[in-house]
Every structure is written in structure tokens, then in C-alpha cells.
Design an enzyme around this catalytic site. Structure first.
Site, mmCIF file in Angstrom:
data_model
loop_
_atom_site.group_PDB
_atom_site.id
_atom_site.type_symbol
_atom_site.label_atom_id
_atom_site.label_comp_id
_atom_site.label_asym_id
_atom_site.label_seq_id
_atom_site.Cartn_x
_atom_site.Cartn_y
_atom_site.Cartn_z
ATOM 1 N N ASN A 12 0.859 -1.185 0.000
ATOM 2 C CA ASN A 12 0.000 0.000 0.000
ATOM 3 C C ASN A 12 0.894 1.233 0.000
ATOM 4 O OD1 ASN A 12 -1.934 1.959 0.342
ATOM 5 N ND2 ASN A 12 -2.376 1.448 2.482
ATOM 6 N N HIS A 99 -9.437 0.634 5.339
ATOM 7 C CA HIS A 99 -8.150 0.836 6.014
ATOM 8 C C HIS A 99 -8.367 1.715 7.239
ATOM 9 C CE1 HIS A 99 -4.020 2.159 6.749
ATOM 10 N NE2 HIS A 99 -3.625 1.121 6.033
ATOM 11 N N GLU A 169 -5.005 -5.469 10.708
ATOM 12 C CA GLU A 169 -4.016 -4.413 10.921
ATOM 13 C C GLU A 169 -4.286 -3.738 12.264
ATOM 14 O OE1 GLU A 169 -4.335 -1.205 8.127
ATOM 15 O OE2 GLU A 169 -6.437 -0.912 8.649
#
EC number: 5.3.1.1
Length: 254
Positions: A12, A99, A169
């Protein structure tokens, strides 16, 4: 790792990269197209401004390209936004959705993430869905409550091993240089795998679960060799070909 699931390494680039950066992208593609390529799949999610140029530059290469976000509608009066169909037309095969930076800075809810996933599917893109807890949520022992809410709210019905990849994450690890122990990662990935199997059956068993959060050459072997970890979502270390390919090289040893 998980047997019978082909590993997936995603980069990313976030808001980094200009036309000059295509040289790094070509170097990554060359490395992935070598004898490394059969060991895993690789994806780089570049800024939207680079996607079409990158697609042209890498025509015929094994390196996949993706977007970093998309709107939940296919078109309309949304100044500055980009639809999943636009990403697809520019050369994307995947798109990152949910995200932590989008969830926090732009206040994107699970419902918005879910709608964006459906938009990605309509355009024929694979949705790389991110979930994870903050430091406060971890220290308050709310990790699994948070993950349950995100997984249930962000994944629409119809998710399969072909149209979804999930990245865990931990927000407190992103960009900090700190990463959880392999035991913590294994515990969380086992939890996510169980949730996916319970809801999606055989597809849940086959879905690729990535780890994201300060993945770098120095900790890649420990993280990628952890049970139920089927690859990585890499931030800063994906900007340089030598770092990204060093992480990929771990799969020679596993």
C-alpha cells in the site's frame, strides 16, 4: 501459513509516488516475475493518479495493481471521489477498503465499508478489507468485540475466497515500527478464521488472511510463518523494491 492457500503479498503506497516511482514498480515486477513468482501472488496499490500509467508500464507482468479506496456509488455528484468502475478501467484488479486511516480520519463506518465492498464487486474487483483494534481497545480487552463488530458489519453476504481478502491491521502498529508478537497475531488470525468459517463455510476456510502493521524485512519471517497468516499488507516497506522483495523472499524459506 496455512496449507493449500496461496500466499498473497500486498503493498500500500498510500499518498506516495509520482511518475518517477514507476522505476521501483518495474523492479518489483521483475522480482515477482522471476523464480519467486510461483510461490505467491503480489499486489501493489498505487495512488489513483499512477494507476493507468502503472498498468501500461507493467503490461504482461505478474504484478497485480490495485486502488486504495473507492466510493460506494458507481457514479454521481461526488467531487474528488473515484468509483470502483474507474479503478477497474484504469487497470486495477483489487481495492483496499476499510483501512484504519479511512475509518479514523474520514469516519468511515462498518456500513460504509460494506457498501464500498459491494461497489467493488459490481465492478469486478477483489475487495481487500481491513480490520483491527486501537491501542485503547486492546488495553481495555475489547479486541475480539471490535473485530466481531467490524467483520460482521463490513462483510456483505456473498463473500467468497475469490472476491475477498481480509487484512488484520492493529491500528497501534501501523507506521509505528512496533508489531505484535507472533503469538498475538496467531490468536487474532485464528479468531478471524473461525468467524469466517462459521459464516461462510468452505469459502471461509479458503479466504486469505493477511497481517498488516509495521511489516518489514527484519520481522517478515516471524510474521509470515505464523499459523493462519496467508501473507501481508505492507506500507512503507513496499515503496522500495529491495525491501518489498526481501519480504517476499521469505517464502523461499517457508
Amino acid at each position: 501459513m496455512s496449507p493449500n492457500i496461496r500466499p498473497f503479498i500486498a503493498g500500500n503506497w498510500k499518498m506516495n509516488g509520482t511518475v518517477e516511482s514507476l522505476g521501483e514498480l518495474r523492479a518489483i515486477a521483475a522480482g515477482v516475475s522471476s523464480d519467486l513468482g510461483h510461490l505467491f501472488e503480489a499486489l501493489i496499490c498505487v495512488p489513483a493518479t499512477l494507476l493507468s500509467r502503472a498498468s501500461d508500464a507493467l503490461s504482461g507482468e505478474n504484478l497485480l495493481l490495485g486502488g486504495q479506496n473507492c466510493h460506494f456509488d458507481d457514479c454521481g455528484p461526488y467531487t474528488g471521489d473515484i468509483s470502483a468502475f474507474m479503478l477497474k478501467e484504469a487497470g486495477a484488479s483489487h481495492v483496499i477498503i476499510g483501512h484504519s486511516e479511512r475509518r479514523t480520519v474520514y469516519q468511515e463506518s462498518d456500513a460504509i465499508v460494506c457498501a464500498k465492498v459491494q461497489a467493488a464487486w459490481r465492478a469486478g474487483l477483489v475487495a481487500l478489507i481491513c480490520v483491527g483494534e486501537t491501542l485503547e481497545e486492546r488495553t481495555s480487552n475489547k479486541v475480539f468485540n471490535v473485530l466481531t463488530r467490524q467483520l460482521e458489519g463490513s462483510l456483505p453476504d456473498g463473500a467468497t475466497a475469490e472476491n475477498v481478502i481480509i487484512a488484520y491491521e492493529p491500528v497501534w502498529a501501523i507506521g509505528t515500527g512496533n508489531s505484535p508478537t507472533s503469538a498475538v497475531v496467531a490468536e487474532v488470525h485464528d479468531f478471524i478464521r473461525h468467524k469466517m468459517c462459521s459464516r461462510f463455510g468452505d469459502d471461509g476456510r479458503k479466504m486469505r488472511l493477511l497481517y498488516g502493521g509495521s511489516v518489514k524485512p527484519s520481522n517478515a519471517f516471524e510474521l509470515l510463518s505464523t499459523v493462519h497468516v496467508n501473507g501481508a499488507l505492507i506500507g512503507g516497506a513496499s515503496l522500495k523494491a529491495i525491501d518489498f522483495l526481501t519480504i517476499c523472499d521469505v517464502y523461499r524459506k517457508l
